[in-house]
Design a protein around this motif. Structure first.
Motif, PDB file in Angstrom:
ATOM      1  N   VAL A   1       0.850  -1.194   0.000  1.00 44.12           N
ATOM      2  CA  VAL A   1       0.000   0.000   0.000  1.00 44.12           C
ATOM      3  C   VAL A   1       0.886   1.245   0.000  1.00 44.12           C
ATOM      4  O   VAL A   1       1.770   1.395   0.842  1.00 44.12           O
ATOM      5  CB  VAL A   1      -0.937   0.025   1.219  1.00 44.12           C
ATOM      6  CG1 VAL A   1      -1.716   1.349   1.289  1.00 44.12           C
ATOM      7  CG2 VAL A   1      -1.905  -1.150   1.164  1.00 44.12           C
ATOM      8  N   VAL A   2       0.649   2.136  -0.969  1.00 46.74           N
ATOM      9  CA  VAL A   2       1.471   3.347  -1.077  1.00 46.74           C
ATOM     10  C   VAL A   2       0.637   4.622  -0.994  1.00 46.74           C
ATOM     11  O   VAL A   2       1.193   5.719  -0.924  1.00 46.74           O
ATOM     12  CB  VAL A   2       2.278   3.339  -2.385  1.00 46.74           C
ATOM     13  CG1 VAL A   2       3.254   2.170  -2.403  1.00 46.74           C
ATOM     14  CG2 VAL A   2       1.366   3.293  -3.602  1.00 46.74           C
ATOM     15  N   ALA A   3      -0.707   4.500  -1.019  1.00 45.98           N
ATOM     16  CA  ALA A   3      -1.564   5.691  -0.934  1.00 45.98           C
ATOM     17  C   ALA A   3      -2.923   5.294  -0.377  1.00 45.98           C
ATOM     18  O   ALA A   3      -3.343   4.133  -0.479  1.00 45.98           O
ATOM     19  CB  ALA A   3      -1.729   6.346  -2.301  1.00 45.98           C
ATOM     20  N   GLU A   4      -3.594   6.247   0.220  1.00 48.88           N
ATOM     21  CA  GLU A   4      -4.962   6.026   0.682  1.00 48.88           C
ATOM     22  C   GLU A   4      -5.824   7.220   0.295  1.00 48.88           C
ATOM     23  O   GLU A   4      -5.313   8.334   0.070  1.00 48.88           O
ATOM     24  CB  GLU A   4      -5.008   5.797   2.191  1.00 48.88           C
ATOM     25  CG  GLU A   4      -4.535   6.952   3.031  1.00 48.88           C
ATOM     26  CD  GLU A   4      -4.618   6.655   4.528  1.00 48.88           C
ATOM     27  OE1 GLU A   4      -4.908   5.499   4.874  1.00 48.88           O
ATOM     28  OE2 GLU A   4      -4.399   7.586   5.321  1.00 48.88           O
TER      29      GLU A   4
ATOM     30  N   ALA B   1      -4.472   2.328  -2.412  1.00 48.76           N
ATOM     31  CA  ALA B   1      -3.865   1.979  -3.691  1.00 48.76           C
ATOM     32  C   ALA B   1      -2.571   1.230  -3.415  1.00 48.76           C
ATOM     33  O   ALA B   1      -1.820   1.588  -2.505  1.00 48.76           O
ATOM     34  CB  ALA B   1      -3.603   3.223  -4.527  1.00 48.76           C
ATOM     35  N   SER B   2      -2.313   0.189  -4.208  1.00 50.68           N
ATOM     36  CA  SER B   2      -1.153  -0.683  -3.969  1.00 50.68           C
ATOM     37  C   SER B   2      -0.367  -0.914  -5.254  1.00 50.68           C
ATOM     38  O   SER B   2      -0.877  -0.725  -6.363  1.00 50.68           O
ATOM     39  CB  SER B   2      -1.614  -2.040  -3.420  1.00 50.68           C
ATOM     40  OG  SER B   2      -2.371  -1.883  -2.249  1.00 50.68           O
ATOM     41  N   THR B   3       0.876  -1.368  -5.074  1.00 54.56           N
ATOM     42  CA  THR B   3       1.726  -1.696  -6.217  1.00 54.56           C
ATOM     43  C   THR B   3       1.241  -2.978  -6.881  1.00 54.56           C
ATOM     44  O   THR B   3       0.788  -3.907  -6.210  1.00 54.56           O
ATOM     45  CB  THR B   3       3.185  -1.868  -5.774  1.00 54.56           C
ATOM     46  OG1 THR B   3       3.240  -2.850  -4.720  1.00 54.56           O
ATOM     47  CG2 THR B   3       3.743  -0.556  -5.238  1.00 54.56           C
ATOM     48  N   LEU B   4       1.364  -3.025  -8.203  1.00 55.48           N
ATOM     49  CA  LEU B   4       0.880  -4.190  -8.939  1.00 55.48           C
ATOM     50  C   LEU B   4       1.935  -5.294  -9.038  1.00 55.48           C
ATOM     51  O   LEU B   4       1.591  -6.462  -9.190  1.00 55.48           O
ATOM     52  CB  LEU B   4       0.457  -3.774 -10.351  1.00 55.48           C
ATOM     53  CG  LEU B   4      -0.914  -3.085 -10.470  1.00 55.48           C
ATOM     54  CD1 LEU B   4      -1.223  -2.787 -11.925  1.00 55.48           C
ATOM     55  CD2 LEU B   4      -2.009  -3.954  -9.876  1.00 55.48           C
TER      56      LEU B   4
ATOM     57  N   VAL C   1       0.516   1.670  -9.899  1.00 54.75           N
ATOM     58  CA  VAL C   1      -0.200   1.673  -8.627  1.00 54.75           C
ATOM     59  C   VAL C   1      -1.690   1.687  -8.955  1.00 54.75           C
ATOM     60  O   VAL C   1      -2.157   2.524  -9.733  1.00 54.75           O
ATOM     61  CB  VAL C   1       0.178   2.907  -7.785  1.00 54.75           C
ATOM     62  CG1 VAL C   1      -0.730   3.037  -6.581  1.00 54.75           C
ATOM     63  CG2 VAL C   1       1.633   2.822  -7.356  1.00 54.75           C
ATOM     64  N   ARG C   2      -2.444   0.737  -8.384  1.00 53.87           N
ATOM     65  CA  ARG C   2      -3.864   0.614  -8.705  1.00 53.87           C
ATOM     66  C   ARG C   2      -4.696   0.715  -7.436  1.00 53.87           C
ATOM     67  O   ARG C   2      -4.291   0.240  -6.366  1.00 53.87           O
ATOM     68  CB  ARG C   2      -4.135  -0.722  -9.391  1.00 53.87           C
ATOM     69  CG  ARG C   2      -5.587  -0.892  -9.876  1.00 53.87           C
ATOM     70  CD  ARG C   2      -5.759  -2.174 -10.662  1.00 53.87           C
ATOM     71  NE  ARG C   2      -5.514  -3.347  -9.839  1.00 53.87           N
ATOM     72  CZ  ARG C   2      -5.482  -4.590 -10.308  1.00 53.87           C
ATOM     73  NH1 ARG C   2      -5.659  -4.801 -11.605  1.00 53.87           N
ATOM     74  NH2 ARG C   2      -5.259  -5.608  -9.507  1.00 53.87           N
TER      75      ARG C   2
ATOM     76  N   GLY D   1      -1.455   5.744 -10.556  1.00 54.37           N
ATOM     77  CA  GLY D   1      -0.103   6.308 -10.474  1.00 54.37           C
ATOM     78  C   GLY D   1       0.938   5.234 -10.637  1.00 54.37           C
ATOM     79  O   GLY D   1       0.664   4.162 -11.200  1.00 54.37           O
ATOM     80  N   GLN D   2       2.141   5.501 -10.120  1.00 52.14           N
ATOM     81  CA  GLN D   2       3.209   4.506 -10.200  1.00 52.14           C
ATOM     82  C   GLN D   2       4.181   4.676  -9.040  1.00 52.14           C
ATOM     83  O   GLN D   2       4.288   5.750  -8.450  1.00 52.14           O
ATOM     84  CB  GLN D   2       3.949   4.576 -11.523  1.00 52.14           C
ATOM     85  CG  GLN D   2       4.887   5.745 -11.692  1.00 52.14           C
ATOM     86  CD  GLN D   2       5.732   5.632 -12.967  1.00 52.14           C
ATOM     87  OE1 GLN D   2       5.440   4.844 -13.865  1.00 52.14           O
ATOM     88  NE2 GLN D   2       6.778   6.428 -13.040  1.00 52.14           N
TER      89      GLN D   2
END
Length: 423
Positions: free
Chosen positions: A331-334, A345-348, A396-397, A380-381
């Protein structure tokens, strides 16, 4: 049948009072406005919700597995081009450098009189002081390069004699030429050490015969990095032999040159201290050339010193590895909407990097806003740059759909909802 006469007075009596008419009109208008407002609140498009960054929880780093030389008093290593990949062991105090002092002398002189490419540097005419230095080196049983009054040599000749054969008078002549006197050279060496943050490095002579020419294992690894960063110095340290007039071909004093990927180095021995050895080694690991500098200080026997260094180096190569720094699904964003809806949002995919030991590259992520009610999508990424400058990235999805506000929230927050029309 009786008929009531219609008169002006009776007509006036049957009309509603103007105030009643006004009230009725206001009620109708308010009802109409309420209906319009209700429709407006119910169908106002909610704004996109901006991302809030979440600290990236990287995978736990490994640790460098170092075979430190137990028979030495101190040791250290550093990896070229990898910030933070350096470590010292044993005594952290300053100790005699012995002939490794000559390497510092060469670096200080080159700082003032640089050489480019294959150039041999300045031509130097030796004189009486250089003959005195030769005699003093002989008296101390130090290696020498025979010279005579009026002999013309190059700057690079003196460097090669000093670093390959460890000729003491060559290092003395180089320092004296570079700054006009040994005192001026020592002042320059102190300024050079201070400029490079070498707090435990101090020279009392340019040769290393003085036990007061000292450094620590940590400082010597940093000096080693400076040495291999200069192509001229590195090429000199890599010479297997050097031609010295009056002597012939002199082999390098570094006995393990060519072993264990060692391709350069400088030895140092002082009776009151023991043996020191600085080396640099390069090996191709996973298709990439990796260079290490290392130092061992305060050993006794030459064989013991060489074995300790080779063992130290051998233990370091396995610490180069390609490791997953940010696993897929991190997880890199909320996203937090004012009406209480949330998602993340998490890395794919995994983010991998070439690392050394406990080195941990820093990952970054950027995410845009999410539209409420929209299907989850890439927002994002995330990116990661390793010590080679190679950057890898992954999309990032959003992990789920961000729910739109329900009617109850809309009706209880009319000011907020109406404001959406003007955003």
């Amino acid at each position: 049948m009786t008929h009531r006469a219609v008169t002006a007075a009776s007509q006036r009596a049957s009309r509603p009072h103007p105030l009643v008419v006004l009230v009725r009109a206001l009620v109708v208008a308010l009802l109409a406005a309420a209906a319009v407002l209700g429709v407006a609140l119910a169908f106002a498009p909610p704004p996109a919700v901006a991302a809030t960054s979440v600290p990236i929880e990287a995978a736990e780093p490994g640790a460098a597995s170092v075979a430190w030389p137990e028979t030495a008093r101190a040791a250290g290593y550093a990896v070229v081009g990898v910030d933070g990949a350096a470590e010292a062991w044993g005594s952290d105090e300053a100790h005699p450098m012995a002939s490794i002092t000559k390497l510092v002398t060469v670096l200080v002189v080159l700082d003032a009189h640089p050489i480019e490419g294959d150039d041999r540097g300045a031509e130097i005419t030796l004189g009486r002081p250089d003959l005195v230095a030769l005699g003093e080196a002989l008296a101390d049983n130090a290696p020498i390069a025979p010279v005579y009054d009026g002999m013309v040599v190059t700057q690079r000749d003196l460097m090669e004699w000093a670093l390959v054969d460890s000729a003491g008078n060559a290092a003395w002549s180089l320092a004296n030429w570079g700054f006009g006197s040994i005192d001026a050279f020592l002042d320059a060496s102190a300024a050079w050490a201070e400029r490079h943050g070498l707090e435990q490095t101090s020279l009392a002579d340019p040769i290393g015969l003085s036990a007061r020419s000292v450094s620590s294992a940590a400082d010597l690894t940093r000096i080693g990095l400076l040495a291999v960063a200069d192509p001229v110095v590195l090429a000199t340290l890599q010479l297997e032999e050097v031609a010295i007039p009056g002597i012939g071909i002199a082999p390098s004093t570094n006995r393990i040159l060519g072993e264990g990927f060692v391709d350069g180095g400088k030895t140092g021995t002082l009776k009151v201290w023991g043996r020191n050895l600085f080396v640099t080694a390069e090996r191709v690991v996973d298709g990439e050339p990796r260079r290490i500098v290392a130092v061992v200080m305060g050993t006794i026997a030459a064989d013991e010193t060489d074995e300790a260094m080779l063992t130290l180096l051998d233990s370091l190569w396995d610490d180069f590895q390609r490791r997953t720094i940010v696993p897929a699904g991190t997880v890199v964003a909320e996203f937090r909407a004012p009406w209480g809806a949330t998602t993340t949002a998490s890395t794919l995919s995994d983010l991998d990097a070439d690392v050394f030991g406990a080195q941990q590259p820093t990952a970054t992520a950027e995410a845009g806003a999410v539209e409420p009610g929209a299907p989850r999508s890439e927002v994002g990424q995330a990116s990661l740059t390793d010590h080679d400058g190679e950057t890898s990235s992954t999309p990032v999805r959003a992990d789920g759909m961000l729910a739109a506000p329900d009617l109850a929230w809309r009706l209880t927050h009319p000011v907020d909802v109406v404001g959406w029309y003007f955003d």
